[in-house]
Design a protein around this motif. Structure first.
Motif, PDB file in Angstrom:
ATOM      1  N   GLY A  78       0.854  -1.189   0.000  1.00 46.66           N
ATOM      2  CA  GLY A  78       0.000   0.000   0.000  1.00 46.66           C
ATOM      3  C   GLY A  78       0.887   1.234   0.000  1.00 46.66           C
ATOM      4  N   ASP A  79       0.615   2.163   0.901  1.00 49.42           N
ATOM      5  CA  ASP A  79       1.415   3.385   0.984  1.00 49.42           C
ATOM      6  C   ASP A  79       2.700   3.173   1.766  1.00 49.42           C
ATOM      7  OD1 ASP A  79      -0.275   4.891  -0.473  1.00 49.42           O
ATOM      8  OD2 ASP A  79      -1.331   5.773   1.244  1.00 49.42           O
ATOM      9  N   GLY A  80       2.789   2.070   2.484  1.00 49.69           N
ATOM     10  CA  GLY A  80       3.947   1.865   3.344  1.00 49.69           C
ATOM     11  C   GLY A  80       4.872   0.779   2.841  1.00 49.69           C
ATOM     12  N   MET A  81       5.673   0.289   3.747  1.00 51.77           N
ATOM     13  CA  MET A  81       6.630  -0.770   3.442  1.00 51.77           C
ATOM     14  C   MET A  81       6.427  -1.888   4.456  1.00 51.77           C
ATOM     15  SD  MET A  81       8.581   0.540   0.919  1.00 51.77           S
ATOM     16  CE  MET A  81      10.268  -0.107   0.869  1.00 51.77           C
ATOM     17  N   ILE A  82       6.758  -3.102   4.048  1.00 47.93           N
ATOM     18  CA  ILE A  82       6.630  -4.250   4.948  1.00 47.93           C
ATOM     19  C   ILE A  82       7.885  -5.112   4.777  1.00 47.93           C
ATOM     20  CG2 ILE A  82       5.380  -5.777   3.350  1.00 47.93           C
ATOM     21  CD1 ILE A  82       3.536  -6.321   5.921  1.00 47.93           C
ATOM     22  N   PRO A  83       8.343  -5.766   5.843  1.00 46.96           N
ATOM     23  CA  PRO A  83       9.577  -6.550   5.712  1.00 46.96           C
ATOM     24  C   PRO A  83       9.472  -7.633   4.634  1.00 46.96           C
ATOM     25  CG  PRO A  83       8.968  -6.340   8.031  1.00 46.96           C
ATOM     26  CD  PRO A  83       7.820  -5.800   7.228  1.00 46.96           C
ATOM     27  N   MET A  84      10.544  -7.822   3.920  1.00 42.71           N
ATOM     28  CA  MET A  84      10.666  -8.945   2.978  1.00 42.71           C
ATOM     29  C   MET A  84      12.168  -9.205   2.913  1.00 42.71           C
ATOM     30  SD  MET A  84       8.601 -10.986   1.527  1.00 42.71           S
ATOM     31  CE  MET A  84       7.098 -10.016   1.726  1.00 42.71           C
ATOM     32  N   PRO A  85      12.672  -9.904   3.942  1.00 43.76           N
ATOM     33  CA  PRO A  85      14.123  -9.934   4.163  1.00 43.76           C
ATOM     34  C   PRO A  85      14.918 -10.755   3.159  1.00 43.76           C
ATOM     35  CG  PRO A  85      12.896 -10.381   6.200  1.00 43.76           C
ATOM     36  CD  PRO A  85      11.938 -10.497   5.069  1.00 43.76           C
ATOM     37  N   VAL A  86      14.288 -11.736   2.504  1.00 49.24           N
ATOM     38  CA  VAL A  86      15.064 -12.552   1.561  1.00 49.24           C
ATOM     39  C   VAL A  86      14.353 -12.599   0.215  1.00 49.24           C
ATOM     40  CG1 VAL A  86      16.094 -13.956   3.392  1.00 49.24           C
ATOM     41  CG2 VAL A  86      13.992 -14.739   2.270  1.00 49.24           C
ATOM     42  N   PRO A  87      15.142 -12.644  -0.881  1.00 47.84           N
ATOM     43  CA  PRO A  87      14.529 -12.705  -2.203  1.00 47.84           C
ATOM     44  C   PRO A  87      13.769 -14.018  -2.399  1.00 47.84           C
ATOM     45  CG  PRO A  87      16.865 -12.099  -2.360  1.00 47.84           C
ATOM     46  CD  PRO A  87      16.617 -12.571  -0.961  1.00 47.84           C
ATOM     47  N   ILE A  88      12.562 -13.919  -2.909  1.00 44.48           N
ATOM     48  CA  ILE A  88      11.793 -15.111  -3.295  1.00 44.48           C
ATOM     49  C   ILE A  88      11.579 -14.980  -4.798  1.00 44.48           C
ATOM     50  CG2 ILE A  88       9.670 -16.429  -2.937  1.00 44.48           C
ATOM     51  CD1 ILE A  88       9.536 -15.341  -0.094  1.00 44.48           C
ATOM     52  N   VAL A  89      12.538 -15.505  -5.536  1.00 47.41           N
ATOM     53  CA  VAL A  89      12.531 -15.334  -6.993  1.00 47.41           C
ATOM     54  C   VAL A  89      12.610 -16.698  -7.672  1.00 47.41           C
ATOM     55  CG1 VAL A  89      13.536 -13.007  -7.029  1.00 47.41           C
ATOM     56  CG2 VAL A  89      15.041 -14.988  -7.034  1.00 47.41           C
ATOM     57  N   LEU A  90      12.131 -16.731  -8.877  1.00 45.22           N
ATOM     58  CA  LEU A  90      12.153 -17.983  -9.654  1.00 45.22           C
ATOM     59  C   LEU A  90      13.111 -17.815 -10.832  1.00 45.22           C
ATOM     60  CD1 LEU A  90      11.036 -20.811 -10.018  1.00 45.22           C
ATOM     61  CD2 LEU A  90       9.139 -19.843 -11.322  1.00 45.22           C
ATOM     62  N   PRO A  91      14.327 -18.363 -10.724  1.00 47.30           N
ATOM     63  CA  PRO A  91      15.290 -18.232 -11.813  1.00 47.30           C
ATOM     64  C   PRO A  91      14.896 -19.124 -12.996  1.00 47.30           C
ATOM     65  CG  PRO A  91      16.349 -18.807  -9.711  1.00 47.30           C
ATOM     66  CD  PRO A  91      14.894 -19.064  -9.565  1.00 47.30           C
ATOM     67  N   ILE A  92      15.118 -18.624 -14.193  1.00 45.16           N
ATOM     68  CA  ILE A  92      14.848 -19.417 -15.396  1.00 45.16           C
ATOM     69  C   ILE A  92      16.009 -19.263 -16.375  1.00 45.16           C
ATOM     70  CG2 ILE A  92      12.328 -19.303 -15.209  1.00 45.16           C
ATOM     71  CD1 ILE A  92      12.389 -17.093 -17.371  1.00 45.16           C
ATOM     72  N   SER A  93      16.056 -20.199 -17.297  1.00 42.38           N
ATOM     73  CA  SER A  93      17.136 -20.201 -18.289  1.00 42.38           C
ATOM     74  C   SER A  93      16.778 -19.304 -19.475  1.00 42.38           C
ATOM     75  CB  SER A  93      17.349 -21.627 -18.794  1.00 42.38           C
ATOM     76  OG  SER A  93      16.183 -22.037 -19.502  1.00 42.38           O
ATOM     77  N   GLU A  94      17.760 -19.073 -20.309  1.00 44.68           N
ATOM     78  CA  GLU A  94      17.568 -18.341 -21.565  1.00 44.68           C
ATOM     79  C   GLU A  94      16.480 -19.023 -22.415  1.00 44.68           C
ATOM     80  OE1 GLU A  94      19.706 -15.613 -22.324  1.00 44.68           O
ATOM     81  OE2 GLU A  94      18.389 -15.290 -24.066  1.00 44.68           O
ATOM     82  N   GLU A  95      16.485 -20.366 -22.434  1.00 43.81           N
ATOM     83  CA  GLU A  95      15.500 -21.120 -23.231  1.00 43.81           C
ATOM     84  C   GLU A  95      14.093 -20.907 -22.668  1.00 43.81           C
ATOM     85  OE1 GLU A  95      18.403 -22.534 -21.954  1.00 43.81           O
ATOM     86  OE2 GLU A  95      19.346 -22.107 -23.894  1.00 43.81           O
ATOM     87  N   ASP A  96      13.971 -20.988 -21.341  1.00 43.86           N
ATOM     88  CA  ASP A  96      12.669 -20.732 -20.720  1.00 43.86           C
ATOM     89  C   ASP A  96      12.189 -19.321 -21.052  1.00 43.86           C
ATOM     90  OD1 ASP A  96      12.307 -23.188 -19.484  1.00 43.86           O
ATOM     91  OD2 ASP A  96      13.286 -22.581 -17.622  1.00 43.86           O
ATOM     92  N   LYS A  97      13.118 -18.372 -20.985  1.00 49.91           N
ATOM     93  CA  LYS A  97      12.762 -16.980 -21.272  1.00 49.91           C
ATOM     94  C   LYS A  97      12.186 -16.853 -22.684  1.00 49.91           C
ATOM     95  CE  LYS A  97      14.897 -12.370 -21.657  1.00 49.91           C
ATOM     96  NZ  LYS A  97      14.963 -12.110 -23.104  1.00 49.91           N
ATOM     97  N   ALA A  98      12.871 -17.500 -23.632  1.00 54.92           N
ATOM     98  CA  ALA A  98      12.398 -17.436 -25.020  1.00 54.92           C
ATOM     99  C   ALA A  98      11.021 -18.095 -25.138  1.00 54.92           C
ATOM    100  CB  ALA A  98      13.405 -18.125 -25.943  1.00 54.92           C
ATOM    101  N   ALA A  99      10.849 -19.211 -24.427  1.00 48.98           N
ATOM    102  CA  ALA A  99       9.592 -19.969 -24.555  1.00 48.98           C
ATOM    103  C   ALA A  99       8.400 -19.187 -24.011  1.00 48.98           C
ATOM    104  CB  ALA A  99       9.721 -21.309 -23.832  1.00 48.98           C
ATOM    105  N   ILE A 100       8.599 -18.406 -22.952  1.00 47.14           N
ATOM    106  CA  ILE A 100       7.452 -17.734 -22.333  1.00 47.14           C
ATOM    107  C   ILE A 100       7.279 -16.300 -22.823  1.00 47.14           C
ATOM    108  CG2 ILE A 100       7.715 -19.161 -20.258  1.00 47.14           C
ATOM    109  CD1 ILE A 100       8.794 -16.794 -18.768  1.00 47.14           C
ATOM    110  N   ASP A 101       8.153 -15.867 -23.717  1.00 49.57           N
ATOM    111  CA  ASP A 101       8.109 -14.485 -24.209  1.00 49.57           C
ATOM    112  C   ASP A 101       6.716 -14.136 -24.741  1.00 49.57           C
ATOM    113  OD1 ASP A 101       9.282 -11.976 -24.981  1.00 49.57           O
ATOM    114  OD2 ASP A 101       9.147 -12.676 -27.051  1.00 49.57           O
ATOM    115  N   GLY A 102       6.130 -13.080 -24.202  1.00 46.17           N
ATOM    116  CA  GLY A 102       4.847 -12.592 -24.687  1.00 46.17           C
ATOM    117  C   GLY A 102       3.626 -13.353 -24.182  1.00 46.17           C
TER     118      GLY A 102
END
Lengths: 415, 415
Positions: A78-102
């Motif tokens: 919202g207007d404020g900030m909330i803790p999010m101490p560690v990255p929760i990300v989903l890494p993908i490969s170049e091939e995955d990137k191409a496959a999901i493009d658009g």
């Protein structure tokens, strides 16, 4: 007092589950979507996200959330900030990137092909692995830190976006009934009439020194006016490094000691925390505390360096720091300094307990008679279990000890 | 509108100068105190702190401020938090630590022995150099990044505490009159009747493309209703890496172009920013913006990667990222995401200007007729200056160009 406390519990942080409203329809839709295969770690994060442990995060981080997390250990709420101490990300490969493009939506699948979740309006951005590893862990990125090695082996891109998870993540390992969601935990604490929930996050067997601390904590909370303090024993259930005690062994040990009453009259709820372990020190201590707010935690017990490990190079760049990756007290300090947690969660001091040879019991260490105490380190404990040496009477519940001994002697552990 | 804007200027962030109330008494006291010798970088930070550029920081960071800075890029300010994007710490050696142990006050001296400031109630803590370098810069700590090399060569300890600076830091290099303090700048802007102060932070010579951008910015601010937008041309004055153009050369160039009217009718205040350069990318961009609030900035111009450099290993750990240490837009993005700055400072878009061969002037790039434009990079500019090649007419004010040409041809630059 009681009314106020009940209000505090009822007002716990809003938790949003990310399950499909119509799983059958979502699964039917998923058949037509481009898929990305996630590994075990990815599945554990899907589990964490789906049950709302990381609310208000509604999926894997997009680039802005990733940057805010890396820089501020917070994200916008919202207007404020909330803790999010560690990255929760989903890494993908170049091939995955191409496959999901658009694509407007993609499906995440387990390695065996089972579809798990849909990401809607996915956005792709640079994973920037060196930057992630160094900012998150505070050490070099080309180092033998087990979680950093996973990061560096991951894809060069990351995909973010809201997720819709088809159904509850289960592991069919006999422990699913202990994997309570935050909302289930909140309900359970409410049903028990808890007016204080104190969390003990752990990834080790519990000895009688821990049990003493828990009982003492309950006693002190009662002295403060709480009528029904409940202990939430919350073992970390996700990925851990190879030399940690596996979850099934730890759970057997926890069940044995609870059955044998080592916590006395303190009521205990055992609930597994599904996150993988990062060994990220102060950042991770904040993650462990923040995420437990979702389940209804009001109090948090924190000791020395609870998310640390040996420095992969034993601090070769500054040997005076010793062998440990993190400063012993920086985890606790960051909980005290965290602008959100310092208001939302009461920290409880960790009194160090050691084996008192005069009473043959674990007792709070008394420097005035320090020669009466005998330290039994984790290393020593593991050595004794491996060699079949029985620890001193009163160190650990004997049935709990048997579980460890069996494990360290290579016997298959039965649940 | 005007009333509102004047209120906004008047309400700029409180700035506290840290000068001794009685310099003679403080100097007399200092004679009896244990001293620590600071290097040029330390003196530049004393300069920054003394004039309030880093308010509310009242001295070199103590351990809690250092940790909050490393983790949150903010420090506590009353009940809230305020940006503090880069660590401002004073590293000391083991010997210094032993010497100041238990002292109530210590004195900081320049290398020539001149006393500069007192630190009262100093506290000593671990410098944790690898952790500082990795968390601040997002790259490995054992790398040929010039500021990281300074960090790693610094002491293993750091000393924090409130400082009391005897007198204004001067360099006697003919440029001190351009080193205006934040309070002097605020007064000057007020005396001029400025209702908007737009800052251009720079550490390079100014070509006519920059000047065009400044004039265009002033025009747009007037369109928005501001009566008197003032440009604060704010060259960074502290330490820079060896291949940057030195401050005296840049100042000569800036004086020449201002004298020759390249900013048209836009009023300009030239004021040196005393901070050393860190080449810390997005974190430093936030430092550059936050610190200018102290001087009365209301608007800030930010372009591509203004605090970046080549990656020391050219991103050997992820070569797909290219040669640059930081993402081209992450500096600008972090200004937009910064929870404080996004409310306190208006960002102005950076329009890219290039040499238009049809009009023989710098002009905003127009992709529809891209072949009309000729890019003159910094590298190309330096090569031309070194070889005595005159750049195309209209690229830079000729007198300004002469300054650069002299410098690159090795002539001593006169002020």
């Amino acid at each position: 007092m009681l009314a106020l406390i009940l209000f505090a519990l009822a007002a716990s942080r809003p938790v949003t589950e990310l399950f499909s409203k119509n799983a059958a329809a979502a699964k039917a839709e998923a058949v037509k979507l481009t898929s990305i295969t996630i590994n075990n770690e990815g599945l554990e994060w899907v589990h964490v996200l789906s049950e709302g442990w990381a609310s208000p995060l509604e999926g894997f981080m997009n680039e802005e959330q990733y940057l805010m997390c890396l820089h501020y250990q917070q994200i916008a709420d919202g207007d404020g900030m909330i803790p999010m101490p560690v990255p929760i990300v989903l890494p993908i490969s170049e091939e995955d990137k191409a496959a999901i493009d658009g694509k407007d939506a993609i499906v995440l699948k387990k390695a065996d092909g089972t579809p798990v979740a849909i990401i809607r309006n996915p956005t792709v951005f640079e994973h920037r692995r060196e930057e992630r590893a160094t900012r998150t862990f505070g050490i070099n990125a080309d180092t033998k830190h087990p979680y950093i090695e996973m990061i560096m082996a991951g894809g060069e891109w990351a995909v973010g976006g809201k997720i819709e998870v088809f159904e509850r993540v289960v592991y069919n390992d006999g422990m699913d009934q202990w994997r309570l969601t935050p909302l289930e935990l909140q309900k359970q604490f409410k049903d028990m009439g808890a007016d204080a929930v104190f969390v003990f996050q752990l990834r080790n067997p519990v000895h009688n020194g821990h049990a003493l601390l828990m009982q003492d904590t309950a006693r002190r909370l009662k002295e403060q006016g709480f009528k029904k303090p409940v202990l939430w024993l919350s073992p970390l259930g996700g990925w851990t490094k190879d030399d940690d005690v596996p979850l099934d062994v730890r759970m057997n040990q926890h069940h044995a000691i609870i059955k044998n009453g080592v916590f006395g009259d303190t009521e205990v709820v055992l609930g597994i925390f599904p996150s993988p372990m990062l060994y990220a020190g102060p950042r991770e201590v904040q993650w462990h505390a923040f995420s437990r707010l979702a389940g209804g935690a009001t109090h948090y017990i924190v000791g020395r360096d609870p998310a640390g490990m040996k420095h992969p190079t034993l601090n070769a760049l500054q040997p005076s720091l010793g062998d440990d990756l993190y400063h012993m007290w920086h985890g606790q300090t960051m909980l005290k300094l965290n602008p959100y947690l310092k208001k939302e969660l009461t920290l409880l001091p960790f009194h160090f307990a050691s084996y008192d040879t005069t009473t043959k019991k674990m007792a709070f260490f008394d420097p005035a008679r320090k020669d009466d105490f005998k330290s039994i380190s984790g290393t020593k404990m593991r050595k004794m279990a491996r060699e079949g040496t029985t620890p001193p009477e009163g160190f650990m519940d004997p049935e709990g000890w048997q579980v460890l001994e069996k494990f360290y002697q290579g016997a298959k552990v039965e649940l």
